[in-house]
Design an enzyme around this catalytic site. Structure first.
Site, PDB file in Angstrom:
ATOM      1  CD  GLU A  56      -7.022  -5.104   4.095  1.00 43.24           C
ATOM      2  OE1 GLU A  56      -6.456  -5.877   4.876  1.00 43.24           O
ATOM      3  OE2 GLU A  56      -6.699  -5.013   2.896  1.00 43.24           O
ATOM      4  CG  ASP A 105      -1.586  -1.168   1.609  1.00 41.81           C
ATOM      5  OD1 ASP A 105      -1.496  -2.136   0.864  1.00 41.81           O
ATOM      6  OD2 ASP A 105      -2.260  -1.168   2.650  1.00 41.81           O
TER       7      ASP A 105
HETATM    8  C1  FRU Z   1      -3.887  -3.597   2.739  1.00 34.96           C
HETATM    9  C2  FRU Z   1      -3.264  -4.028   4.043  1.00 34.96           C
HETATM   10  C3  FRU Z   1      -3.620  -3.065   5.157  1.00 34.96           C
HETATM   11  C4  FRU Z   1      -2.498  -3.228   6.125  1.00 34.96           C
HETATM   12  C5  FRU Z   1      -1.329  -3.461   5.209  1.00 34.96           C
HETATM   13  C6  FRU Z   1      -0.289  -4.387   5.744  1.00 34.96           C
HETATM   14  O1  FRU Z   1      -3.235  -4.080   1.616  1.00 34.96           O
HETATM   15  O2  FRU Z   1      -3.671  -5.334   4.370  1.00 34.96           O
HETATM   16  O3  FRU Z   1      -4.903  -3.272   5.725  1.00 34.96           O
HETATM   17  O4  FRU Z   1      -2.316  -2.121   6.943  1.00 34.96           O
HETATM   18  O5  FRU Z   1      -1.850  -3.991   4.013  1.00 34.96           O
HETATM   19  O6  FRU Z   1       0.834  -4.420   4.942  1.00 34.96           O
END
Ligand code: FRU
Length: 530
Positions: free
Chosen positions: A243, A61
């Site tokens: 998320e 992300d």
């Molecule tokens: C989304 C996610 C988020 C988390 C991160 C962990 O892709 O699962 O919810 O904070 O990636 O790397």
């Protein structure tokens, strides 16, 4: 005997010291080592040329996207030790134009509270946090701590929110000494804080993903947070965990609306992860959906745009809502056939609300700065593409292609279609087209590569679109391993990866069971950003 024991003990101690020194060395050195790459390493197989990618190792992300003092910061979920997901850090890059990026050292390392998961950053101009001064406002990062040990032991409250701040334009970061600032209230998934300044109440508002809904918290100072309300357990898509929310206002004409982005994994329309959005009102406590709970709106109809959020602190006189997403999908992101690094970000896009026949929709358009990459311009004077014939031209990647089609005939056959395929001598091909009978755009990567690295990767994606005036416009950004389609002025977006064994070097315009006319076509070769 005792001596032996002592020896054993002291050699163990020595080992420990060496080990911990090594570990610290590694921590200190890992970023410079990964940053100093020769130019040729940016020409590796599949290395994106017009998209941000980490110089090496794993990325997911985008995080902490904030503009400050002429610089766009891009932090990102980063694991510096491998090309698969692992203990998360925040990698860091900056740009003055959203297009060309400079890698900076890792900004945030895991600590005793856990890994550093996704989150946001803001410039605290009024120093509400007291972490800087008004003359030297702190840049504050708000992120999720993920305590992997606690998770392994079976506890459920292993995600909390922490903050860190920088007083030197994001170069050096200090973790707040009383972290976490928001403890876990007993929720297994409790993450990805996106914070904004809410002028009406003179408060900070945090949107946070909590399993199947979004929770909203308020704070006067980024340190003390109060629960305000929640939204979504019955609204939108619920095929997976929620998320990476983002809440922001946008105008549609003279009316102010609020948009709530919510990423979901799995449960995307074509498998795996995807991002949905809601349009409505925010009343300081919760989000009120304008549409029915059953309505599902997708931000992007391709498979490779996830966990995207928008920039904080874009100056008012600019006024854009600028979005970047992770250009991958949790279904196969850790398996894509790149060697030294994995993943890239989408090109930055401007989000806007517009009225359509179906209601208000979120439109995405490439940021204007991308036009600075245009190198050579080729006008494509093609006109009619006769039924079931192909017109082929050489393809140079990266490029931007702007096309305007019309079709002959009001009663297209059921499976008529037109568009373009990227291909090579091996017969690998990636197709982007429009089906007039179904009124839908599609991307087809079933034959995009001879090498299958993941069965589910080979898919076809669709996006409904009603061309009111019979004009089909497509703007495409084609990179070494991705295509981004913007159609209908940004109403339809499709972002898709591909990994051909040989780079595509030809482009074919096709028209199947119909006659399409390419009214206008411009091909821009693009300069690489590195
Ligand atoms: C989304 C996610 C988020 C988390 C991160 C962990 O892709 O699962 O919810 O904070 O990636 O790397």
């Amino acid at each position: 005997m005792i001596r032996n024991k002592l020896l054993l003990f002291s050699s163990l101690l020595a080992l420990l010291v060496v080990f911990s020194c090594n570990y610290q060395e590694q921590e200190k050195n890992s970023s410079p080592v990964t940053r100093q790459l020769s130019e040729s390493q940016y020409n590796e197989k599949y290395r994106p040329q017009i998209h941000f990618s980490p110089d090496s190792m794993w990325m997911n992300d985008p995080n902490g996207m904030v503009y400050y003092d002429g610089e766009y910061h891009l932090f990102y979920q980063y694991y510096p030790e491998d090309i698969v997901w692992g203990p998360m850090h925040w990698g860091h890059a900056i740009s003055t134009d959203l297009v060309r990026w400079e890698h900076l050292p890792i900004a945030l390392y895991p600590d005793e509270h856990g890994y550093i998961f996704s989150g946001s950053a803001v410039v605290d101009h009024n120093n509400t946090s007291g972490l800087g001064t008004e003359e030297q406002p702190p840049m504050v990062a708000i992120f999720t701590y993920h305590d992997a040990e606690a998770a392994d032991k079976g506890s459920i409250d292993y995600q909390t929110q922490g903050i860190a701040y920088s007083l030197d334009r994001g170069r050096n970061w200090t973790k707040y000494d009383q972290n976490p600032v928001l403890p876990n209230p007993g929720l297994r998934d409790f993450r990805d804080p996106k914070v904004m300044w809410y002028p009406r109440e003179e408060m900070w508002i945090m949107s946070l993903a909590a399993g199947d809904h979004i929770r909203f918290y308020s704070s006067p100072d980024l340190i003390h947070w109060d629960f305000e309300g929640e939204f979504g357990s019955n609204a939108g898509a619920h095929g997976g965990v929620w998320e990476c929310p983002d809440l922001f206002p946008l105008m549609v004409g003279s009316v102010k609306k609020w948009v709530l982005l919510v990423s979901i994994n799995p449960g995307g329309p074509f498998g795996g992860s995807a991002t949905q959005y809601f349009i409505g009102q925010f009343n300081g406590k919760t989000f009120v959906n304008d549409n029915s709970d059953s309505a599902i709106l997708w931000l992007d109809h391709g498979r490779d745009n996830y966990a995207g959020v928008t920039y904080s602190n874009i100056p008012e006189k600019d006024g854009r809502r600028i979005f970047i997403g992770w250009m991958s999908n949790w279904d196969y992101g850790q398996e894509v056939p790149t060697k030294r690094w994995r993943s890239a970000m989408t090109i930055p896009r401007t989000l806007e609300l517009k009225n359509t026949e179906e209601g208000i929709r979120l439109f995405s358009r490439p940021v204007i700065e991308l036009e600075t990459l245009r190198k050579d311009t080729t006008r494509l004077n093609i006109g009619l593409i006769p039924e079931n014939q192909n017109i082929t031209i050489p393809l140079e990647i990266p490029c931007e292609i702007d096309l305007q089609f019309t079709t002959n005939g009001n009663h297209p056959e059921a499976d008529s279609r037109f568009g373009l395929s990227l291909f090579n001598a091996m017969g690998e091909q990636m197709t982007i087209g429009f089906r007039p009978a179904e009124q839908e755009f599609y991307t087809d990567r079933r034959s995009s590569s001879k090498r299958v690295f993941n069965e589910g990767f080979e898919s076809v994606q669709y996006a409904r679109f009603n061309p009111e005036d019979g004009q089909i416009e497509m703007r495409l950004y084609i990179d070494v391993s991705s295509v981004e389609l913007f159609a209908g002025d940004g109403e339809v977006v499709m972002t898709d990866l591909f990994f051909p064994v040989e780079e595509y070097d030809s482009l074919t315009f096709f028209s199947q069971d119909t006659e399409a006319i390419l009214q206008k076509g411009i091909l821009y070769s693009l300069q690489p950003i590195w």
